[in-house]
Design an enzyme around this catalytic site. Structure first.
Site, PDB file in Angstrom:
ATOM      1  CG  ASP A   1      -1.855   1.111   1.311  1.00  0.00           C
ATOM      2  OD1 ASP A   1      -2.671   1.222   0.383  1.00  0.00           O
ATOM      3  OD2 ASP A   1      -1.792   1.910   2.275  1.00  0.00           O
TER       4      ASP A   1
ATOM      5  CD  GLU B   1      -2.180   2.790  -3.485  1.00  0.00           C
ATOM      6  OE1 GLU B   1      -3.230   3.380  -3.746  1.00  0.00           O
ATOM      7  OE2 GLU B   1      -1.729   2.707  -2.327  1.00  0.00           O
TER       8      GLU B   1
END
Ligand SMILES: *[C@@H]1O[C@H](CO)[C@@H](O)[C@H](O)[C@H]1NC(C)=O
Ligand SMILES: *[C@@H]1O[C@H](CO)[C@@H](O)[C@H](O)[C@H]1NC(C)=O
Ligand SMILES: *[C@@H]1O[C@H](CO)[C@@H](O)[C@H](O)[C@H]1NC(C)=O
Ligand SMILES: *[C@@H]1O[C@H](CO)[C@@H](O)[C@H](O)[C@H]1NC(C)=O
Ligand SMILES: *[C@@H]1O[C@H](CO)[C@@H](O)[C@H](O)[C@H]1NC(C)=O
Ligand SMILES: *[C@@H]1O[C@H](CO)[C@@H](O)[C@H](O)[C@H]1NC(C)=O
Ligand SMILES: *[C@@H]1O[C@H](CO)[C@@H](O)[C@H](O)[C@H]1NC(C)=O
Length: 532
Positions: free
Chosen positions: A228, A252
């Site tokens: 993330d 990400e």
């Protein structure tokens, strides 16, 4: 930006890359279904449970374990799940930690989603089905509820393992999204929750993070990671973290700019990323724009990124408004699904996309899946099953399929037709943005078939024959996507056992091959009954 330390780390990653390369190869052949645990399935299987978008809705690991058929029967071969570690329990002005991104203890599992046994049972069950599990992890920050009075008063002693202020960057609010130091070292979104930004430059945080991920992957037999907010940690941190994990990772990186995305691969920082490069021009093409932008971006990404086959192709995820929140025409959603599942890279479909959910921005794009009753007759569920079957079959029957890059056969304002796979095992697919009100017309496609090849359109189970130059007629109507494979390449796939001749809509064929087959069977049955 490329410091000496970074070059060393990247070189070491390349050298020790053998085990990672194997996993990249494995992952490239998979297609991923993305699950947000709190919103996928409850342990008791109930489907009438109402829930508040900002609060816990009661989904669990056990709920997912019991409902894996739904995913596997759609043809997916991997599942990506939301974060698994213990989160903060306070209620905040921006809701509760139902999504799992607000870590407080990296060494404890999140008991809101079940027990350690429940989680291990889930992974075991996935592996029994020869499915891989990708787990979302947060490395950029720890979290605490925040009363919006700056600077946030954080009780660092609550965190495990980073239980001291010295592991964190001093507070500043990210304000400059073009300044990497600012968006990497300052704290993200300080409102309702303080995302205390870990000092991922410090040797103590680096080595602890590596120790942790190595243990997490090994303790729970995790096959891959989604990292993330990877863009919000410093570059040097990433390759060492991925290497320590020993598995493939998507990081990400939220950007639509080719150079900003592709540098993560060319510098060896990350093996793969969700493909936000395609996401934005696709969004434009389906919302009043043209497919020429998608085609242009595809060309840029192919030259800019060192490995487009390791990008995660998607049109929906838990962070972006649902596709249908902008236009809920079903034909458009079918075209988007077709691109995601047949394009180069690792297809990633977010739970609820196959049910044509329409939720807008976060958290309304996180509707509980049980609201759909897990309806397998949903048109996009059926479409995903067929497309996964096509892709899985071509991967199994051709070693060259995956890494043969999709080429443009036709790109104009309303259409994009691509050809993927080596001659004889290629799929030719056309997507369009005409919507279900689309008109009827036809065009010739040169999809690399041989003269006389029988070409099957697998969504309608119709057939046509390639002409003397290998081209064939593509009939367009109702804005539906079209997916073509030669009859010989479909052998033993179970797809389109019977077909009818492709025609324009006016001449009556509406691509009902499967239904026609059924009708024939019914007629044969009646005849048999009369004869008996
Ligand atoms: C990579 O991951 C796959 C899938 O889980 C696993 O079976 C394989 O052992 C791994 N390969 C290496 C070389 O670590
Ligand atoms: C942080 O910065 C953003 C602008 O990037 C601003 O909208 C927000 O109010 C700031 N928050 C705090 C707590 O200072
Ligand atoms: C970038 O952000 C950092 C941290 O906020 C700041 O110290 C630096 O001055 C900024 N650089 C530029 C060029 O604005
Ligand atoms: C992994 O398991 C070991 C042994 O039970 C335990 O000591 C360690 O804390 C676990 N690590 C993580 C990250 O869960
Ligand atoms: C990569 O991982 C291997 C095996 O865990 C380790 O020996 C090596 O030192 C690591 N390299 C880097 C750059 O972290
Ligand atoms: C499809 O593309 C055309 C041409 O750019 C555009 O006018 C139209 O609005 C697009 N359709 C949709 C549904 O966005
Ligand atoms: C399931 O979806 C199909 C197709 O959209 C629809 O006809 C049917 O009514 C749905 N079933 C339920 C129980 O909602």
């Amino acid at each position: 930006m490329q410091s000496a330390a970074l070059r060393v780390a990247a070189a070491a990653l390349a050298l020790s890359g053998l085990s990672i390369a194997a996993n990249i190869t494995e992952w490239k052949s998979r297609s991923i279904y993305q699950v947000m645990i709190d919103r996928y399935a409850r342990s008791d299987g109930s489907t009438d449970h109402e829930c508040e978008a900002y609060l816990f809705c009661g989904g669990t690991w056990e709920g997912l374990t019991k409902n894996l058929d739904y995913i596997q029967d759609m043809g997916f071969t991997a599942v990506q799940i939301s974060p698994i570690v213990k989160n903060m329990e306070e209620h905040t002005a921006v809701g509760d930690a139902y999504h799992g991104y607000w870590s407080v203890d990296n060494y404890a599992l999140n008991d809101k989603f079940g027990t350690e046994k429940d989680f291990k049972d889930l992974v075991d069950e996935l592996h029994k089905r020869d499915m891989l599990v990708m787990v979302d992890v947060v490395v950029n920050n720890m979290a605490q509820a925040f009363d919006n009075i700056v600077p946030p008063k954080v009780d660092y002693s609550k965190f495990n393992p980073f239980n001291d202020k010295k592991y964190f960057h001093p507070y500043c609010n990210v304000t400059d999204w073009d300044n990497a130091t600012d968006y990497q070292d300052c704290w993200l979104y300080p409102y309702g929750v303080a995302l205390a930004d870990l000092d991922t430059n410090s040797p103590a945080v680096v080595s602890e993070s590596q120790k942790w991920i190595k243990e997490l992957v090994s303790n729970y037999s995790i096959d891959g990671l989604r990292i993330d907010a990877a863009k919000h940690v410093n570059d040097e941190f990433l390759p060492q973290f991925v290497n320590a994990s020993g598995v493939f990772a998507f990081g990400e990186v939220l950007t639509g700019v080719t150079e900003d995305m592709c540098r993560y691969q060319s510098l060896g920082l990350l093996p793969g990323m969700p493909n936000y490069l395609d996401y934005y021009p696709l969004d434009v093409a389906f919302n009043g724009g043209s497919f020429e932008g998608v085609d242009e971006m595809r060309t840029q990404a192919k030259t800019g990124c060192s490995d487009v086959f390791a990008l995660g192709s998607f049109i929906e995820n838990h962070d972006m408004p649902r596709f249908a929140s902008k236009n809920d025409d079903l034909a458009l959603a079918k075209n988007a699904m077709t691109y995601v599942l047949l394009n180069d890279g690792i297809p990633t479909v977010y739970q609820g996309q196959e049910q044509h959910f329409k939720g807008n921005g976060t958290p309304f794009n996180r509707e509980p899946l049980w609201q759909s009753g897990y309806n397998r007759s949903a048109p996009l569920y059926a479409l995903a099953s067929t497309l996964n079957k096509v892709r899985n079959h071509l991967i199994q029957t051709s070693d060259a399929y995956l890494e043969s890059g999709a080429e443009t056969v036709r790109a104009d304002t309303n259409h994009l037709c691509l050809k993927k796979g080596p001659a004889g095992h290629q799929v030719v697919f056309c997507i369009n943005n005409k919507s279900s009100k689309g008109d009827s017309y036809q065009f010739l496609l040169d999809g690399g078939f041989q003269s006389g090849d029988e070409v099957i359109e697998v969504l309608g189970c119709t057939h046509t024959t390639a002409d003397g130059t290998g081209s064939f007629k593509s009939f367009q109507f109702d804005g539906e996507p079209r997916v073509y494979v030669s009859r010989s390449a479909l052998q033993d796939s179970g797809l389109c056992p019977t077909t009818i001749e492709a025609k324009s809509k006016e001449s009556g064929a509406v691509g009902a091959g499967a239904a026609t087959g059924l009708l024939a069977a019914v007629v044969v049955g009646w005849v048999a009954l009369f004869l008996a």
